[in-house]
Design a protein around this motif. Structure first.
Motif, PDB file in Angstrom:
ATOM      1  N   LEU A   4       0.869  -1.163   0.000  1.00  0.00           N
ATOM      2  CA  LEU A   4       0.000   0.000   0.000  1.00  0.00           C
ATOM      3  C   LEU A   4       0.908   1.216   0.000  1.00  0.00           C
ATOM      4  O   LEU A   4       1.783   1.334   0.872  1.00  0.00           O
ATOM      5  CB  LEU A   4      -0.894   0.022   1.247  1.00  0.00           C
ATOM      6  N   VAL A   5       0.715   2.097  -0.950  1.00  0.00           N
ATOM      7  CA  VAL A   5       1.587   3.263  -1.072  1.00  0.00           C
ATOM      8  C   VAL A   5       0.747   4.526  -1.013  1.00  0.00           C
ATOM      9  O   VAL A   5      -0.105   4.759  -1.887  1.00  0.00           O
ATOM     10  CB  VAL A   5       2.399   3.218  -2.376  1.00  0.00           C
ATOM     11  N   GLU A   6       0.991   5.339   0.020  1.00  0.00           N
ATOM     12  CA  GLU A   6       0.278   6.603   0.173  1.00  0.00           C
ATOM     13  C   GLU A   6       1.017   7.725  -0.565  1.00  0.00           C
ATOM     14  O   GLU A   6       2.240   7.681  -0.723  1.00  0.00           O
ATOM     15  CB  GLU A   6       0.148   7.009   1.654  1.00  0.00           C
ATOM     16  N   SER A   7       0.251   8.712  -0.965  1.00  0.00           N
ATOM     17  CA  SER A   7       0.819   9.913  -1.576  1.00  0.00           C
ATOM     18  C   SER A   7      -0.135  11.072  -1.323  1.00  0.00           C
ATOM     19  O   SER A   7      -1.278  10.866  -0.903  1.00  0.00           O
ATOM     20  CB  SER A   7       1.041   9.718  -3.071  1.00  0.00           C
ATOM     21  N   SER A  21      -3.921   9.848  -1.352  1.00  0.00           N
ATOM     22  CA  SER A  21      -4.244   8.668  -2.141  1.00  0.00           C
ATOM     23  C   SER A  21      -3.473   7.478  -1.593  1.00  0.00           C
ATOM     24  O   SER A  21      -2.378   7.626  -1.042  1.00  0.00           O
ATOM     25  CB  SER A  21      -3.871   8.873  -3.611  1.00  0.00           C
ATOM     26  N   CYS A  22      -4.033   6.308  -1.749  1.00  0.00           N
ATOM     27  CA  CYS A  22      -3.373   5.077  -1.336  1.00  0.00           C
ATOM     28  C   CYS A  22      -3.624   4.035  -2.419  1.00  0.00           C
ATOM     29  O   CYS A  22      -4.771   3.619  -2.623  1.00  0.00           O
ATOM     30  CB  CYS A  22      -3.922   4.602  -0.006  1.00  0.00           C
ATOM     31  N   THR A  23      -2.565   3.650  -3.099  1.00  0.00           N
ATOM     32  CA  THR A  23      -2.687   2.687  -4.189  1.00  0.00           C
ATOM     33  C   THR A  23      -2.165   1.333  -3.744  1.00  0.00           C
ATOM     34  O   THR A  23      -1.068   1.237  -3.193  1.00  0.00           O
ATOM     35  CB  THR A  23      -1.919   3.160  -5.423  1.00  0.00           C
ATOM     36  N   ALA A  24      -2.966   0.314  -3.979  1.00  0.00           N
ATOM     37  CA  ALA A  24      -2.603  -1.037  -3.576  1.00  0.00           C
ATOM     38  C   ALA A  24      -2.055  -1.821  -4.761  1.00  0.00           C
ATOM     39  O   ALA A  24      -2.511  -1.657  -5.892  1.00  0.00           O
ATOM     40  CB  ALA A  24      -3.814  -1.752  -3.008  1.00  0.00           C
ATOM     41  N   GLN A 117       3.252   2.863   4.258  1.00  0.00           N
ATOM     42  CA  GLN A 117       4.417   3.383   4.972  1.00  0.00           C
ATOM     43  C   GLN A 117       4.162   4.754   5.597  1.00  0.00           C
ATOM     44  O   GLN A 117       4.942   5.232   6.406  1.00  0.00           O
ATOM     45  CB  GLN A 117       5.622   3.453   4.027  1.00  0.00           C
ATOM     46  N   GLY A 118       3.049   5.372   5.205  1.00  0.00           N
ATOM     47  CA  GLY A 118       2.680   6.663   5.778  1.00  0.00           C
ATOM     48  C   GLY A 118       3.101   7.842   4.929  1.00  0.00           C
ATOM     49  O   GLY A 118       4.089   7.784   4.191  1.00  0.00           O
ATOM     50  N   THR A 119       2.330   8.911   5.037  1.00  0.00           N
ATOM     51  CA  THR A 119       2.658  10.162   4.368  1.00  0.00           C
ATOM     52  C   THR A 119       2.437  11.297   5.359  1.00  0.00           C
ATOM     53  O   THR A 119       1.439  11.322   6.094  1.00  0.00           O
ATOM     54  CB  THR A 119       1.818  10.356   3.090  1.00  0.00           C
ATOM     55  N   GLN A 120       3.382  12.231   5.402  1.00  0.00           N
ATOM     56  CA  GLN A 120       3.343  13.312   6.384  1.00  0.00           C
ATOM     57  C   GLN A 120       2.398  14.418   5.928  1.00  0.00           C
ATOM     58  O   GLN A 120       2.479  14.890   4.787  1.00  0.00           O
ATOM     59  CB  GLN A 120       4.739  13.900   6.599  1.00  0.00           C
TER      60      GLN A 120
END
Length: 125
Positions: A4-7, A21-24, A117-120
């Motif tokens: 899972l990747v946040e942006s 956004s969170c793309t799996a 992994q999280g996004t600030q």
């Protein structure tokens, strides 16, 4: 391997807006519930919002109701969090999460099996 990747995080002034956004990848989550959590250093991770697999059932933390909107796009395997009227207390690392099994919208961390992994997000006053 499931990822899972946040942006979409960043620095914004108080009262501003951001869309996360969170793309799996690695598997589809179109049949599972998904959610957003956030964490401030030194504090426990807290629930923000969640959505069921249909996209019709959502839960929000009281602190973000009427300001944040969660949505998902099954075709893109992507989860979104539209944040408006941001406040300095919204500053945190935001994490998306997905349930390995279960289609319902849930607010407990223990209901989720996969984490990004999280996004600030930083809101300045």
């Amino acid at each position: 391997q499931v990822q899972l990747v946040e942006s979409g995080g960043g620095l914004v002034q108080e009262g501003g807006s951001l869309r996360l956004s969170c793309t799996a990848s690695g598997r589809t989550f179109s049949g599972q519930g998904m959610g957003w959590f956030r964490q401030v250093p030194g504090k426990e991770r807290e629930f923000v919002a969640s959505i069921d697999w249909t996209g019709r059932s959502t839960i929000y933390a009281d602190s973000v109701k009427a300001r944040f909107f969660i949505s998902s796009d099954g075709a893109k395997n992507t989860l979104y969090l539209q944040m408006s009227s941001l406040k300095p207390e919204d500053t945190a690392v935001y994490y998306c999460a997905a349930r390995g099994q279960g289609s319902a919208s849930k607010s407990a961390m223990t209901d989720y099996d996969y984490w990004g992994q999280g996004t600030q997000v930083t809101v300045s006053s």
